[in-house]
Design a protein around this motif. Structure first.
Motif, PDB file in Angstrom:
ATOM      1  N   TYR A 207       0.837  -1.219   0.000  1.00  0.00           N
ATOM      2  CA  TYR A 207       0.000   0.000   0.000  1.00  0.00           C
ATOM      3  C   TYR A 207       0.867   1.262   0.000  1.00  0.00           C
ATOM      4  O   TYR A 207       0.615   2.202  -0.759  1.00  0.00           O
ATOM      5  N   GLN A 208       1.903   1.284   0.831  1.00  0.00           N
ATOM      6  CA  GLN A 208       2.748   2.481   0.922  1.00  0.00           C
ATOM      7  C   GLN A 208       3.423   2.768  -0.412  1.00  0.00           C
ATOM      8  O   GLN A 208       3.608   3.928  -0.781  1.00  0.00           O
ATOM      9  N   ASN A 209       3.775   1.722  -1.163  1.00  0.00           N
ATOM     10  CA  ASN A 209       4.503   1.923  -2.432  1.00  0.00           C
ATOM     11  C   ASN A 209       3.583   2.208  -3.615  1.00  0.00           C
ATOM     12  O   ASN A 209       3.985   2.867  -4.562  1.00  0.00           O
ATOM     13  N   PHE A 210       2.360   1.662  -3.574  1.00  0.00           N
ATOM     14  CA  PHE A 210       1.530   1.705  -4.793  1.00  0.00           C
ATOM     15  C   PHE A 210       0.154   2.324  -4.581  1.00  0.00           C
ATOM     16  O   PHE A 210      -0.726   2.144  -5.409  1.00  0.00           O
ATOM     17  N   LYS A 211      -0.060   3.031  -3.478  1.00  0.00           N
ATOM     18  CA  LYS A 211      -1.451   3.411  -3.147  1.00  0.00           C
ATOM     19  C   LYS A 211      -2.143   4.298  -4.178  1.00  0.00           C
ATOM     20  O   LYS A 211      -3.365   4.326  -4.241  1.00  0.00           O
ATOM     21  N   ASP A 212      -1.351   4.978  -5.030  1.00  0.00           N
ATOM     22  CA  ASP A 212      -1.999   5.833  -6.022  1.00  0.00           C
ATOM     23  C   ASP A 212      -2.378   5.061  -7.289  1.00  0.00           C
ATOM     24  O   ASP A 212      -2.944   5.622  -8.215  1.00  0.00           O
ATOM     25  N   SER A 213      -2.052   3.755  -7.314  1.00  0.00           N
ATOM     26  CA  SER A 213      -2.280   3.004  -8.551  1.00  0.00           C
ATOM     27  C   SER A 213      -3.325   1.907  -8.363  1.00  0.00           C
ATOM     28  O   SER A 213      -3.230   0.857  -8.970  1.00  0.00           O
ATOM     29  N   CYS A 214      -4.310   2.154  -7.513  1.00  0.00           N
ATOM     30  CA  CYS A 214      -5.282   1.096  -7.241  1.00  0.00           C
ATOM     31  C   CYS A 214      -6.687   1.569  -7.558  1.00  0.00           C
ATOM     32  O   CYS A 214      -7.104   2.637  -7.106  1.00  0.00           O
ATOM     33  N   GLU A 215      -7.391   0.757  -8.375  1.00  0.00           N
ATOM     34  CA  GLU A 215      -8.760   1.157  -8.716  1.00  0.00           C
ATOM     35  C   GLU A 215      -9.785   0.266  -8.012  1.00  0.00           C
ATOM     36  O   GLU A 215      -9.713  -0.955  -8.100  1.00  0.00           O
ATOM     37  N   VAL A 216     -10.696   0.925  -7.303  1.00  0.00           N
ATOM     38  CA  VAL A 216     -11.828   0.212  -6.702  1.00  0.00           C
ATOM     39  C   VAL A 216     -13.088   0.880  -7.250  1.00  0.00           C
ATOM     40  O   VAL A 216     -13.211   2.104  -7.206  1.00  0.00           O
ATOM     41  N   ILE A 217     -13.997   0.078  -7.813  1.00  0.00           N
ATOM     42  CA  ILE A 217     -15.221   0.648  -8.404  1.00  0.00           C
ATOM     43  C   ILE A 217     -16.334   0.590  -7.356  1.00  0.00           C
ATOM     44  O   ILE A 217     -16.640  -0.487  -6.818  1.00  0.00           O
ATOM     45  N   ILE A 218     -16.916   1.753  -7.090  1.00  0.00           N
ATOM     46  CA  ILE A 218     -17.987   1.827  -6.085  1.00  0.00           C
ATOM     47  C   ILE A 218     -19.336   1.914  -6.807  1.00  0.00           C
ATOM     48  O   ILE A 218     -19.500   2.724  -7.730  1.00  0.00           O
ATOM     49  N   HIS A 219     -20.286   1.083  -6.395  1.00  0.00           N
ATOM     50  CA  HIS A 219     -21.663   1.158  -6.924  1.00  0.00           C
ATOM     51  C   HIS A 219     -22.600   1.422  -5.771  1.00  0.00           C
ATOM     52  O   HIS A 219     -22.705   0.593  -4.865  1.00  0.00           O
ATOM     53  N   GLU A 220     -23.279   2.562  -5.785  1.00  0.00           N
ATOM     54  CA  GLU A 220     -24.314   2.810  -4.769  1.00  0.00           C
ATOM     55  C   GLU A 220     -25.487   1.897  -5.089  1.00  0.00           C
ATOM     56  O   GLU A 220     -25.847   1.737  -6.256  1.00  0.00           O
ATOM     57  N   THR A 221     -26.063   1.251  -4.072  1.00  0.00           N
ATOM     58  CA  THR A 221     -27.176   0.316  -4.368  1.00  0.00           C
ATOM     59  C   THR A 221     -28.447   0.746  -3.651  1.00  0.00           C
ATOM     60  O   THR A 221     -28.446   1.677  -2.886  1.00  0.00           O
TER      61      THR A 221
END
Ligand SMILES: Nc1ncnc2c1ncn2[C@@H]1O[C@H](COP(=O)(O)OP(=O)(O)OP(=O)(O)O)[C@@H](O)[C@H]1O
Ligand SMILES: Cc1ncc(COP(=O)(O)O)c(N)n1
Length: 274
Positions: A260-274
């Motif tokens: 996380y400390q090395n790559f935290k800007d390169s992570c995609e999480v898709i959020i869907h409001e339900t």
């Protein structure tokens, strides 16, 4: 400095339990403290033995922390017995600290980390105190007494768990059949819900994913992040830890707590409001 506590079992192999929690806390710059409930003789191939700690000594560890520290969040992992659950619940009920309950039941290799009769103690004593509970699919089924075969079932099971008094339920989708995505489902008491979807990584190195996710959640909540932000950031932490896995051991290897400390800007999480 924010101080957080994990109440869990020791994993001699270092990938799950207390060890995963403290590594995660350190990476997220919170001061980690621990209450050990059981020792496991364990590596990436499995658990060969479990030695529970005496209930009175579990209590002493927790009391020692409460007497001295201002703790900003607590998580529970492997609790082993109904006696341990009852005693820590009694102590936690007297302090008002965000509580994350990871209802650990069975290790990846199939060994039991929670006695069968302790499941009811989780429902009765601990869940009503929980800010967040983070079951995987089999744990959600066991706690609710219902099977999960569809998204509608996930919603129904979340309702049952919310009725037990938990403020937020996160049903983790690591065990779902989806080959493309790992999706977690988040439900709040006020009816608000959303899902978090990330790329499913094809790896056998997923030992301690649940522990690491709930420890990251505890660290972010302990640092004062709003609950939804803490949940999304914890999902990033575990996604990166699985993506950049380490080649350790001959079985289900650990995740990479450094990622996380090395790559935290390169992570995609898709959020869907339900
Ligand atoms: N192969 C994977 N790729 C990406 N994310 C994953 C994968 N497997 C699990 N996850 C994610 O890891 C987190 C933990 O989920 P999981 O369902 O594995 O919990 P768990 O079974 O309690 O973990 P464990 O028992 O190994 O500690 C969730 O956010 C889940 O979506
Ligand atoms: C002490 C301890 N706590 C939790 C787990 C669950 O982790 P996993 O399901 O990846 O084996 C474990 N194996 N050991």
């Amino acid at each position: 400095m924010h101080i957080v506590t994990t109440i869990a079992g020791s994993d001699s192999g270092g990938g799950a339990g207390i060890q995963a929690d403290l590594k995660t806390f350190q990476e997220l710059k919170v001061f980690g403290t621990s209450v050990i409930t059981a020792l496991t003789a364990q590596n990436t191939l499995g658990v060969s033995d479990v030695l529970p700690i005496e209930v009175s000594f579990v209590e002493k560890q927790l009391q020692a922390l409460i007497e001295d520290f201002s703790i900003s969040a607590v998580k529970t992992g492997m609790l082993f017995s109904s006696e341990i659950i009852q005693s820590i619940a009694q102590i936690l009920a007297e302090i008002n600290i965000p509580l994350i309950v990871d209802p650990v039941m069975i290790a990846k290799g199939g060994e039991s980390l929670l006695q069968q009769e302790a499941i009811e103690a989780l429902r009765i004593y601990l869940l009503p105190l929980a800010t967040i509970v983070t079951p995987n699919i089999p744990e959600a089924e066991t706690l609710s007494g219902r099977k999960i075969n569809s998204l509608a079932d996930i919603e129904e099971v979340a309702k049952v768990l919310l009725q037990m008094g938990v403020q937020c339920v996160i049903i983790k989708g690591g065990h779902l059949e989806d080959k493309c995505y790992a999706t977690d489902y988040v439900f709040f008491q006020d009816g608000h819900s959303f899902s978090m979807k990330s790329t499913r990584i094809a790896t056998k190195n997923t030992h301690g994913t649940g522990c690491t996710f709930s420890a990251a959640l505890t660290a972010f909540l302990g640092r004062g992040l709003p609950i939804e932000e803490a949940i999304m950031e914890a999902k990033k932490f575990i996604q990166l830890a699985i993506t950049h896995d380490l080649s350790i051991g001959n079985g289900h290897g650990p995740t990479n707590h450094f990622a996380y400390q090395n790559f935290k800007d390169s992570c995609e999480v898709i959020i869907h409001e339900t």
